[in-house]
Scaffold this active site. Structure first.
Site, PDB file in Angstrom:
ATOM      1  N   ARG A 192       0.802  -1.214   0.000  1.00 47.43           N
ATOM      2  CA  ARG A 192       0.000   0.000   0.000  1.00 47.43           C
ATOM      3  C   ARG A 192       0.846   1.281   0.000  1.00 47.43           C
ATOM      4  O   ARG A 192       0.681   2.134  -0.846  1.00 47.43           O
ATOM      5  CB  ARG A 192      -0.840  -0.001   1.280  1.00 47.43           C
ATOM      6  CG  ARG A 192      -2.167   0.588   1.190  1.00 47.43           C
ATOM      7  CD  ARG A 192      -2.943   0.068   2.377  1.00 47.43           C
ATOM      8  NE  ARG A 192      -2.544  -1.315   2.640  1.00 47.43           N
ATOM      9  CZ  ARG A 192      -3.089  -2.358   2.033  1.00 47.43           C
ATOM     10  NH1 ARG A 192      -4.058  -2.198   1.189  1.00 47.43           N
ATOM     11  NH2 ARG A 192      -2.663  -3.576   2.292  1.00 47.43           N
ATOM     12  N   THR A 193       1.730   1.371   0.972  1.00 45.32           N
ATOM     13  CA  THR A 193       2.439   2.650   1.137  1.00 45.32           C
ATOM     14  C   THR A 193       3.335   2.933  -0.062  1.00 45.32           C
ATOM     15  O   THR A 193       3.375   4.050  -0.576  1.00 45.32           O
ATOM     16  CB  THR A 193       3.261   2.629   2.441  1.00 45.32           C
ATOM     17  OG1 THR A 193       2.401   2.250   3.506  1.00 45.32           O
ATOM     18  CG2 THR A 193       3.845   3.993   2.736  1.00 45.32           C
ATOM     19  N   LYS A 247      24.358  -6.371   0.769  1.00 43.00           N
ATOM     20  CA  LYS A 247      25.824  -6.505   0.769  1.00 43.00           C
ATOM     21  C   LYS A 247      26.435  -5.826   1.991  1.00 43.00           C
ATOM     22  O   LYS A 247      27.655  -5.732   2.105  1.00 43.00           O
ATOM     23  CB  LYS A 247      26.408  -5.858  -0.489  1.00 43.00           C
ATOM     24  CG  LYS A 247      25.934  -6.468  -1.789  1.00 43.00           C
ATOM     25  CD  LYS A 247      26.508  -5.643  -2.947  1.00 43.00           C
ATOM     26  CE  LYS A 247      25.830  -5.995  -4.250  1.00 43.00           C
ATOM     27  NZ  LYS A 247      26.063  -4.969  -5.274  1.00 43.00           N
ATOM     28  N   ARG A 274      11.073   3.203   3.819  1.00 43.35           N
ATOM     29  CA  ARG A 274      10.581   2.326   4.888  1.00 43.35           C
ATOM     30  C   ARG A 274      11.736   1.442   5.316  1.00 43.35           C
ATOM     31  O   ARG A 274      12.482   0.927   4.474  1.00 43.35           O
ATOM     32  CB  ARG A 274       9.415   1.470   4.422  1.00 43.35           C
ATOM     33  CG  ARG A 274       9.097   0.365   5.432  1.00 43.35           C
ATOM     34  CD  ARG A 274       7.772  -0.280   5.211  1.00 43.35           C
ATOM     35  NE  ARG A 274       6.691   0.669   5.453  1.00 43.35           N
ATOM     36  CZ  ARG A 274       5.415   0.323   5.442  1.00 43.35           C
ATOM     37  NH1 ARG A 274       5.067  -0.929   5.205  1.00 43.35           N
ATOM     38  NH2 ARG A 274       4.480   1.225   5.654  1.00 43.35           N
ATOM     39  N   HIS A 280       4.958   6.398  11.585  1.00 46.72           N
ATOM     40  CA  HIS A 280       4.483   6.244  10.209  1.00 46.72           C
ATOM     41  C   HIS A 280       3.684   7.507   9.870  1.00 46.72           C
ATOM     42  O   HIS A 280       2.459   7.472   9.762  1.00 46.72           O
ATOM     43  CB  HIS A 280       3.610   4.990  10.120  1.00 46.72           C
ATOM     44  CG  HIS A 280       3.330   4.524   8.723  1.00 46.72           C
ATOM     45  ND1 HIS A 280       3.660   5.262   7.606  1.00 46.72           N
ATOM     46  CD2 HIS A 280       2.736   3.404   8.258  1.00 46.72           C
ATOM     47  CE1 HIS A 280       3.275   4.601   6.530  1.00 46.72           C
ATOM     48  NE2 HIS A 280       2.716   3.472   6.903  1.00 46.72           N
TER      49      HIS A 280
END
Lengths: 307, 138
Positions: A51-52, A80, A101, A129
Protein backbone atom coordinates in the site's frame (compact mmCIF):
# COMPACT_ATOMS: atom_id res chain seq x y z
CA UNK A 1 15.04 21.83 3.06
CA UNK A 2 12.39 19.93 5.00
CA UNK A 3 12.02 16.24 5.85
CA UNK A 4 9.06 14.39 7.35
CA UNK A 5 10.33 11.97 9.98
CA UNK A 6 7.80 12.43 12.74
CA UNK A 7 4.29 13.82 12.36
CA UNK A 8 5.26 16.65 14.75
CA UNK A 9 7.70 17.89 12.11
CA UNK A 10 4.56 19.46 10.64
CA UNK A 11 2.72 22.17 12.56
CA UNK A 12 -1.06 22.09 12.89
CA UNK A 13 -1.21 24.95 10.39
CA UNK A 14 0.91 23.00 7.90
CA UNK A 15 -1.36 19.95 8.25
CA UNK A 16 -4.34 22.22 7.52
CA UNK A 17 -2.49 23.50 4.47
CA UNK A 18 -1.87 19.91 3.27
CA UNK A 19 -5.55 19.06 3.79
CA UNK A 20 -6.54 22.12 1.75
CA UNK A 21 -4.15 21.08 -1.04
CA UNK A 22 -5.44 17.48 -0.97
CA UNK A 23 -9.01 18.73 -1.26
CA UNK A 24 -8.06 20.91 -4.19
CA UNK A 25 -6.35 17.93 -5.86
CA UNK A 26 -9.59 15.95 -5.51
CA UNK A 27 -11.62 18.78 -7.01
CA UNK A 28 -9.17 20.00 -9.65
CA UNK A 29 -6.94 17.02 -10.41
CA UNK A 30 -6.02 18.17 -13.93
CA UNK A 31 -4.36 21.27 -12.55
CA UNK A 32 -1.77 19.06 -10.83
CA UNK A 33 -1.14 16.59 -13.66
CA UNK A 34 2.25 17.99 -14.72
CA UNK A 35 3.46 19.89 -11.68
CA UNK A 36 6.21 17.31 -10.95
CA UNK A 37 7.29 16.85 -14.57
CA UNK A 38 11.02 16.08 -14.60
CA UNK A 39 11.07 15.19 -10.89
CA UNK A 40 11.77 11.72 -9.51
CA UNK A 41 10.81 10.06 -6.26
CA UNK A 42 12.90 7.15 -4.97
CA UNK A 43 10.94 4.65 -2.92
CA UNK A 44 13.46 2.81 -0.74
CA UNK A 45 11.58 -0.01 0.93
CA UNK A 46 13.88 -2.17 3.04
CA UNK A 47 10.79 -4.02 4.26
CA UNK A 48 7.80 -5.32 2.28
CA UNK A 49 4.84 -3.02 1.71
CA UNK A 50 2.19 -2.88 -0.95
CA UNK A 51 0.00 0.00 0.00
CA UNK A 52 2.44 2.65 1.14
CA UNK A 53 4.96 2.12 -1.64
CA UNK A 54 2.34 2.06 -4.38
CA UNK A 55 0.62 5.05 -2.81
CA UNK A 56 3.83 7.11 -3.04
CA UNK A 57 4.47 5.92 -6.56
CA UNK A 58 0.89 6.60 -7.69
CA UNK A 59 1.05 10.02 -6.02
CA UNK A 60 4.21 10.99 -7.91
CA UNK A 61 2.93 9.59 -11.22
CA UNK A 62 -0.33 11.55 -10.88
CA UNK A 63 1.73 14.69 -10.34
CA UNK A 64 3.53 14.04 -13.62
CA UNK A 65 6.79 12.84 -12.07
CA UNK A 66 8.55 9.50 -12.25
CA UNK A 67 9.60 6.77 -9.87
CA UNK A 68 12.70 4.71 -9.07
CA UNK A 69 13.45 2.46 -6.12
CA UNK A 70 13.45 -1.03 -4.64
CA UNK A 71 10.90 -2.99 -2.67
CA UNK A 72 12.99 -5.19 -0.40
CA UNK A 73 16.36 -5.07 1.32
CA UNK A 74 17.42 -8.19 -0.60
CA UNK A 75 17.20 -6.32 -3.89
CA UNK A 76 19.34 -3.42 -2.66
CA UNK A 77 22.96 -2.98 -1.60
CA UNK A 78 21.79 -3.35 2.00
CA UNK A 79 22.08 -7.09 1.31
CA UNK A 80 25.82 -6.50 0.77
CA UNK A 81 26.09 -4.66 4.07
CA UNK A 82 25.77 -1.07 2.85
CA UNK A 83 24.67 1.38 5.55
CA UNK A 84 21.44 3.32 5.31
CA UNK A 85 23.34 6.59 5.15
CA UNK A 86 25.51 5.42 2.24
CA UNK A 87 22.44 4.14 0.37
CA UNK A 88 20.71 7.49 0.81
CA UNK A 89 23.75 9.54 -0.25
CA UNK A 90 23.88 7.42 -3.40
CA UNK A 91 20.18 7.51 -4.23
CA UNK A 92 20.05 11.26 -3.64
CA UNK A 93 22.25 11.58 -6.74
CA UNK A 94 19.40 10.12 -8.79
CA UNK A 95 16.21 11.41 -7.15
CA UNK A 96 14.66 14.68 -5.99
CA UNK A 97 12.87 13.21 -2.97
CA UNK A 98 13.07 9.90 -1.09
CA UNK A 99 10.38 7.89 0.68
CA UNK A 100 11.94 5.28 2.96
CA UNK A 101 10.58 2.33 4.89
CA UNK A 102 12.98 0.47 7.15
CA UNK A 103 12.55 -2.21 9.82
CA UNK A 104 14.96 -0.42 12.17
CA UNK A 105 13.57 2.45 14.21
CA UNK A 106 15.23 5.77 13.50
CA UNK A 107 16.64 4.75 10.10
CA UNK A 108 14.85 7.60 8.25
CA UNK A 109 16.16 10.09 10.83
CA UNK A 110 19.70 8.78 10.27
CA UNK A 111 19.11 9.17 6.53
CA UNK A 112 17.81 12.74 6.91
CA UNK A 113 21.01 13.79 8.67
CA UNK A 114 23.07 13.15 5.54
CA UNK A 115 20.58 13.55 2.70
CA UNK A 116 20.71 16.53 0.34
CA UNK A 117 17.11 15.82 -0.73
CA UNK A 118 13.92 15.60 1.38
CA UNK A 119 13.39 12.29 3.23
CA UNK A 120 9.90 11.02 4.00
CA UNK A 121 9.58 8.39 6.69
CA UNK A 122 7.32 5.72 5.19
CA UNK A 123 7.44 3.64 8.39
CA UNK A 124 10.33 2.73 10.70
CA UNK A 125 9.86 -0.47 12.69
CA UNK A 126 7.29 -0.09 15.44
CA UNK A 127 8.10 3.59 15.78
CA UNK A 128 6.46 6.12 13.43
CA UNK A 129 4.48 6.24 10.21
CA UNK A 130 3.67 9.92 9.64
CA UNK A 131 2.19 9.68 6.14
CA UNK A 132 -0.31 7.08 7.34
CA UNK A 133 -1.19 9.65 10.00
CA UNK A 134 -1.76 12.24 7.29
CA UNK A 135 -4.13 9.75 5.60
CA UNK A 136 -5.88 9.13 8.94
CA UNK A 137 -6.25 12.84 9.71
CA UNK A 138 -7.60 13.60 6.24
CA UNK A 139 -10.08 10.72 6.54
CA UNK A 140 -11.30 11.93 9.93
CA UNK A 141 -11.58 15.46 8.52
CA UNK A 142 -13.56 14.29 5.49
CA UNK A 143 -15.87 12.06 7.54
CA UNK A 144 -16.44 14.35 10.52
CA UNK A 145 -15.77 17.77 9.04
CA UNK A 146 -13.42 18.57 11.95
CA UNK A 147 -10.30 17.43 13.77
CA UNK A 148 -11.54 18.15 17.30
CA UNK A 149 -14.37 17.27 19.71
CA UNK A 150 -14.67 13.51 19.40
CA UNK A 151 -14.01 10.21 21.16
CA UNK A 152 -11.65 7.86 19.39
CA UNK A 153 -11.02 4.23 20.29
CA UNK A 154 -7.79 2.51 19.30
CA UNK A 155 -8.13 -1.27 19.22
CA UNK A 156 -5.63 -4.15 18.88
CA UNK A 157 -1.86 -3.89 18.93
CA UNK A 158 -1.21 -0.56 20.57
CA UNK A 159 2.30 -1.46 21.71
CA UNK A 160 4.00 -2.02 18.38
CA UNK A 161 1.44 -0.21 16.19
CA UNK A 162 3.42 2.69 14.77
CA UNK A 163 0.33 4.13 13.08
CA UNK A 164 -1.34 4.33 16.48
CA UNK A 165 1.61 6.14 18.06
CA UNK A 166 1.81 8.70 15.27
CA UNK A 167 -1.95 9.35 15.28
CA UNK A 168 -2.13 9.78 19.07
CA UNK A 169 0.73 12.27 18.86
CA UNK A 170 -0.95 14.16 16.03
CA UNK A 171 -4.35 14.29 17.73
CA UNK A 172 -2.83 15.48 21.00
CA UNK A 173 -2.56 18.92 19.37
CA UNK A 174 -6.30 19.26 18.75
CA UNK A 175 -8.97 20.25 21.26
CA UNK A 176 -11.34 18.08 23.26
CA UNK A 177 -10.41 14.59 22.11
CA UNK A 178 -11.09 11.61 24.37
CA UNK A 179 -8.89 8.57 23.87
CA UNK A 180 -10.00 5.01 24.64
CA UNK A 181 -7.34 2.31 24.31
CA UNK A 182 -8.68 -1.20 23.78
CA UNK A 183 -6.06 -3.94 23.92
CA UNK A 184 -4.80 -6.94 25.84
CA UNK A 185 -2.48 -6.00 28.67
CA UNK A 186 0.53 -7.27 26.69
CA UNK A 187 -0.15 -4.88 23.82
CA UNK A 188 -0.96 -1.63 25.64
CA UNK A 189 0.48 1.66 24.41
CA UNK A 190 4.10 2.21 25.50
CA UNK A 191 4.84 4.27 28.59
CA UNK A 192 6.68 6.92 26.60
CA UNK A 193 3.51 7.78 24.66
CA UNK A 194 1.62 8.11 27.93
CA UNK A 195 4.34 10.18 29.62
CA UNK A 196 5.40 12.42 26.75
CA UNK A 197 2.05 12.92 25.04
CA UNK A 198 -0.96 12.08 27.19
CA UNK A 199 0.22 13.04 30.67
CA UNK A 200 2.25 16.02 29.54
CA UNK A 201 -0.76 17.50 27.70
CA UNK A 202 -3.24 16.40 30.40
CA UNK A 203 -5.30 14.46 27.84
CA UNK A 204 -8.13 12.23 29.07
CA UNK A 205 -7.76 8.53 28.29
CA UNK A 206 -8.87 5.14 29.55
CA UNK A 207 -7.52 1.64 28.91
CA UNK A 208 -9.95 -1.25 28.59
CA UNK A 209 -9.73 -4.86 27.46
CA UNK A 210 -13.11 -5.37 25.75
CA UNK A 211 -14.25 -3.57 22.60
CA UNK A 212 -17.93 -4.23 23.33
CA UNK A 213 -17.80 -2.29 26.60
CA UNK A 214 -16.93 1.03 24.97
CA UNK A 215 -18.43 0.75 21.47
CA UNK A 216 -21.46 3.04 22.15
CA UNK A 217 -19.15 5.90 23.19
CA UNK A 218 -17.04 5.97 20.05
CA UNK A 219 -17.16 8.50 17.20
CA UNK A 220 -14.14 6.88 15.56
CA UNK A 221 -12.84 3.33 15.91
CA UNK A 222 -9.25 2.81 14.79
CA UNK A 223 -8.63 -0.91 14.32
CA UNK A 224 -5.12 -2.34 13.98
CA UNK A 225 -3.56 -5.59 12.92
CA UNK A 226 -1.68 -7.70 15.42
CA UNK A 227 1.51 -7.91 13.35
CA UNK A 228 3.45 -11.15 13.39
CA UNK A 229 6.76 -9.44 12.56
CA UNK A 230 6.59 -7.31 15.72
CA UNK A 231 6.67 -10.35 18.03
CA UNK A 232 9.83 -12.00 19.24
CA UNK A 233 8.18 -15.43 19.39
CA UNK A 234 5.37 -17.08 17.48
CA UNK A 235 3.58 -18.48 20.54
CA UNK A 236 2.71 -14.96 21.76
CA UNK A 237 1.49 -14.01 18.28
CA UNK A 238 -0.79 -17.04 17.98
CA UNK A 239 -2.19 -16.48 21.48
CA UNK A 240 -3.12 -12.84 20.85
CA UNK A 241 -3.86 -12.45 17.15
CA UNK A 242 -7.60 -13.21 17.32
CA UNK A 243 -8.30 -11.25 20.48
CA UNK A 244 -9.90 -8.26 18.86
CA UNK A 245 -12.04 -8.94 15.84
CA UNK A 246 -14.68 -6.52 14.56
CA UNK A 247 -17.81 -8.29 13.36
CA UNK A 248 -21.21 -6.84 12.38
CA UNK A 249 -22.70 -7.95 15.73
CA UNK A 250 -20.22 -5.77 17.61
CA UNK A 251 -21.38 -2.74 15.62
CA UNK A 252 -25.01 -3.23 16.69
CA UNK A 253 -24.72 -0.80 19.59
CA UNK A 254 -22.33 1.62 17.89
CA UNK A 255 -23.24 5.17 16.90
CA UNK A 256 -24.90 5.59 13.50
CA UNK A 257 -22.17 7.98 12.42
CA UNK A 258 -19.23 5.95 13.73
CA UNK A 259 -16.25 5.90 11.38
CA UNK A 260 -14.21 2.67 11.33
CA UNK A 261 -10.61 3.24 10.27
CA UNK A 262 -7.81 0.73 9.73
CA UNK A 263 -4.32 1.39 8.30
CA UNK A 264 -4.50 -1.95 6.40
CA UNK A 265 -3.55 -4.60 5.51
CA UNK A 266 -5.98 -6.50 7.67
CA UNK A 267 -5.71 -10.18 8.45
CA UNK A 268 -8.95 -11.08 10.16
CA UNK A 269 -9.45 -8.29 12.69
CA UNK A 270 -12.28 -6.78 10.63
CA UNK A 271 -14.75 -9.24 9.18
CA UNK A 272 -15.35 -8.82 5.45
CA UNK A 273 -19.04 -8.57 6.34
CA UNK A 274 -18.31 -5.13 7.82
CA UNK A 275 -17.03 -3.81 4.47
CA UNK A 276 -20.52 -3.03 3.16
CA UNK A 277 -21.45 -1.11 6.32
CA UNK A 278 -21.44 2.63 5.50
CA UNK A 279 -19.40 3.20 8.66
CA UNK A 280 -16.44 1.31 7.17
CA UNK A 281 -13.96 3.97 5.99
CA UNK A 282 -10.74 1.98 5.54
CA UNK A 283 -10.71 1.87 1.76
CA UNK A 284 -11.54 5.58 1.59
CA UNK A 285 -8.53 6.00 3.88
CA UNK A 286 -6.27 4.37 1.26
CA UNK A 287 -7.41 6.86 -1.38
CA UNK A 288 -7.13 9.78 1.03
CA UNK A 289 -3.56 8.67 1.74
CA UNK A 290 -2.61 9.07 -1.89
CA UNK A 291 -4.01 12.62 -2.02
CA UNK A 292 -2.18 13.61 1.16
CA UNK A 293 1.07 12.12 -0.16
CA UNK A 294 0.61 14.18 -3.33
CA UNK A 295 0.14 17.29 -1.20
CA UNK A 296 3.19 16.37 0.90
CA UNK A 297 5.45 15.80 -2.13
CA UNK A 298 4.47 19.24 -3.45
CA UNK A 299 5.19 20.86 -0.10
CA UNK A 300 8.58 19.21 0.43
CA UNK A 301 9.63 20.02 -3.14
CA UNK A 302 8.40 23.61 -2.71
CA UNK A 303 6.19 23.33 -5.75
CA UNK A 304 3.12 25.49 -6.06
CA UNK A 305 0.22 25.30 -8.45
CA UNK A 306 -1.45 28.43 -9.67
CA UNK A 307 -5.00 28.69 -8.41
CA UNK B 1 45.32 10.77 55.13
CA UNK B 2 47.11 13.50 53.19
CA UNK B 3 47.18 14.04 49.44
CA UNK B 4 49.44 16.80 48.18
CA UNK B 5 47.63 19.81 46.73
CA UNK B 6 47.99 20.27 42.98
CA UNK B 7 49.55 23.21 41.13
CA UNK B 8 47.85 22.94 37.74
CA UNK B 9 44.95 20.58 37.44
CA UNK B 10 41.36 19.73 38.22
CA UNK B 11 39.61 18.71 41.40
CA UNK B 12 36.25 17.01 41.11
CA UNK B 13 34.57 17.64 44.45
CA UNK B 14 31.24 16.66 46.00
CA UNK B 15 31.07 13.32 44.18
CA UNK B 16 28.43 11.10 45.74
CA UNK B 17 30.28 8.65 48.02
CA UNK B 18 31.01 5.47 46.08
CA UNK B 19 30.68 7.04 42.60
CA UNK B 20 34.30 8.03 42.05
CA UNK B 21 35.40 4.77 40.44
CA UNK B 22 32.52 4.94 37.94
CA UNK B 23 33.51 8.50 37.03
CA UNK B 24 37.17 7.47 36.78
CA UNK B 25 36.17 4.86 34.21
CA UNK B 26 33.69 7.01 32.21
CA UNK B 27 36.22 9.84 31.91
CA UNK B 28 38.92 7.29 30.95
CA UNK B 29 41.27 8.70 33.59
CA UNK B 30 43.20 5.42 33.55
CA UNK B 31 44.59 6.53 30.17
CA UNK B 32 46.33 9.58 31.70
CA UNK B 33 50.06 9.72 32.40
CA UNK B 34 49.77 12.38 35.13
CA UNK B 35 49.11 11.65 38.81
CA UNK B 36 45.42 11.04 39.59
CA UNK B 37 44.19 10.66 43.16
CA UNK B 38 40.87 9.04 43.89
CA UNK B 39 39.79 9.70 47.45
CA UNK B 40 36.78 7.87 48.84
CA UNK B 41 34.53 8.47 51.82
CA UNK B 42 35.84 11.91 52.78
CA UNK B 43 33.91 13.55 55.64
CA UNK B 44 31.56 16.28 54.41
CA UNK B 45 29.33 18.58 56.45
CA UNK B 46 26.89 18.92 53.51
CA UNK B 47 26.86 15.33 52.26
CA UNK B 48 27.98 13.26 55.24
CA UNK B 49 30.47 11.39 53.04
CA UNK B 50 31.76 12.26 49.60
CA UNK B 51 34.39 11.20 47.08
CA UNK B 52 36.99 13.49 45.48
CA UNK B 53 39.13 13.03 42.35
CA UNK B 54 42.29 15.09 41.89
CA UNK B 55 43.92 15.23 38.45
CA UNK B 56 47.37 16.78 38.30
CA UNK B 57 46.95 18.18 34.78
CA UNK B 58 44.62 20.62 33.00
CA UNK B 59 42.95 18.07 30.76
CA UNK B 60 39.71 18.54 28.82
CA UNK B 61 36.92 17.05 30.88
CA UNK B 62 33.70 15.97 29.21
CA UNK B 63 31.33 17.99 31.38
CA UNK B 64 28.29 16.43 29.66
CA UNK B 65 29.26 12.97 30.86
CA UNK B 66 30.03 14.32 34.29
CA UNK B 67 26.72 16.21 34.50
CA UNK B 68 24.84 13.11 33.45
CA UNK B 69 26.60 10.87 35.95
CA UNK B 70 26.30 13.21 38.91
CA UNK B 71 25.04 16.78 38.45
CA UNK B 72 26.00 17.58 42.07
CA UNK B 73 29.74 17.48 41.34
CA UNK B 74 31.78 20.69 41.56
CA UNK B 75 34.61 21.07 39.07
CA UNK B 76 37.49 23.15 40.46
CA UNK B 77 40.12 24.39 38.02
CA UNK B 78 43.47 25.02 39.72
CA UNK B 79 46.14 27.17 38.07
CA UNK B 80 49.50 27.96 39.69
CA UNK B 81 48.23 26.50 42.93
CA UNK B 82 45.23 28.86 43.02
CA UNK B 83 41.54 28.08 42.50
CA UNK B 84 40.80 29.91 39.23
CA UNK B 85 37.32 28.63 38.40
CA UNK B 86 34.52 26.69 40.05
CA UNK B 87 32.04 25.09 37.66
CA UNK B 88 28.70 23.69 38.74
CA UNK B 89 27.13 21.05 36.56
CA UNK B 90 23.66 20.36 35.29
CA UNK B 91 22.05 17.63 33.24
CA UNK B 92 23.09 18.26 29.62
CA UNK B 93 20.38 18.68 26.96
CA UNK B 94 22.11 16.14 24.71
CA UNK B 95 24.34 13.15 25.36
CA UNK B 96 26.47 12.18 22.39
CA UNK B 97 28.17 8.79 22.48
CA UNK B 98 27.72 8.46 26.23
CA UNK B 99 24.88 5.94 26.31
CA UNK B 100 24.17 3.13 23.87
CA UNK B 101 20.56 2.40 22.92
CA UNK B 102 19.33 -0.92 24.26
CA UNK B 103 16.29 -1.17 21.98
CA UNK B 104 17.12 -4.08 19.66
CA UNK B 105 14.98 -2.47 16.94
CA UNK B 106 16.96 0.79 16.96
CA UNK B 107 19.08 1.62 13.89
CA UNK B 108 22.05 2.46 16.17
CA UNK B 109 22.26 -1.18 17.26
CA UNK B 110 23.22 -2.27 13.73
CA UNK B 111 24.89 0.81 12.24
CA UNK B 112 27.72 1.55 14.64
CA UNK B 113 29.08 4.46 12.62
CA UNK B 114 26.10 6.55 13.76
CA UNK B 115 26.58 8.79 16.77
CA UNK B 116 24.51 7.61 19.67
CA UNK B 117 22.40 10.64 20.64
CA UNK B 118 20.14 10.91 23.67
CA UNK B 119 18.00 13.98 24.38
CA UNK B 120 16.87 15.16 27.82
CA UNK B 121 13.06 14.97 27.82
CA UNK B 122 12.33 15.41 31.52
CA UNK B 123 14.83 17.39 33.58
CA UNK B 124 13.06 16.82 36.91
CA UNK B 125 13.22 13.04 36.50
CA UNK B 126 16.48 13.02 34.53
CA UNK B 127 14.92 11.05 31.66
CA UNK B 128 16.80 10.79 28.36
CA UNK B 129 15.43 9.26 25.16
CA UNK B 130 17.25 7.96 22.11
CA UNK B 131 17.00 10.53 19.31
CA UNK B 132 16.41 7.75 16.77
CA UNK B 133 13.88 5.40 18.37
CA UNK B 134 12.82 7.33 21.51
CA UNK B 135 13.64 4.42 23.82
CA UNK B 136 14.56 5.51 27.33
CA UNK B 137 18.27 5.58 28.08
CA UNK B 138 19.72 4.14 31.25
Amino acid sequence: MRHLINITDLSVAEIEELIATAQDIIQNGKKYAEVCKGKKIATLFFEPSTRTRLSFEAAMLELGGSVIGFSSAESSSAAKGETVTDTVRTVACYADIIAMRHPKEGAPLAASKVSPVPIINAGDGGHNHPTQTLADLFTIYREKGRLENFTIGFCGDLKFGRTVHSLITALSRYRNINFIFISPEELRIPDYIKEDTLWKNKLPYIEVERLEDVMPQLDILYMTRVQKERFFNEADYVRLKDSYILEPSKLANAKKDLSVLHPLPRVNEISHLVDSDPRACYFKQVLNGKYMRMALILKLLNLEVDS
Amino acid sequence: MKIDSIQNGIVLDHIKAGNSMKIYQYLALDKLDCPVALIKNVKSTKMGKKDIIKIDSLIDINLDILGYLDAGITVNIIKDGVLKEKRRLELPEKLINVLRCKNPRCITTVEHSLDSVFNLVDRSKGIYRCEYCEAEGN
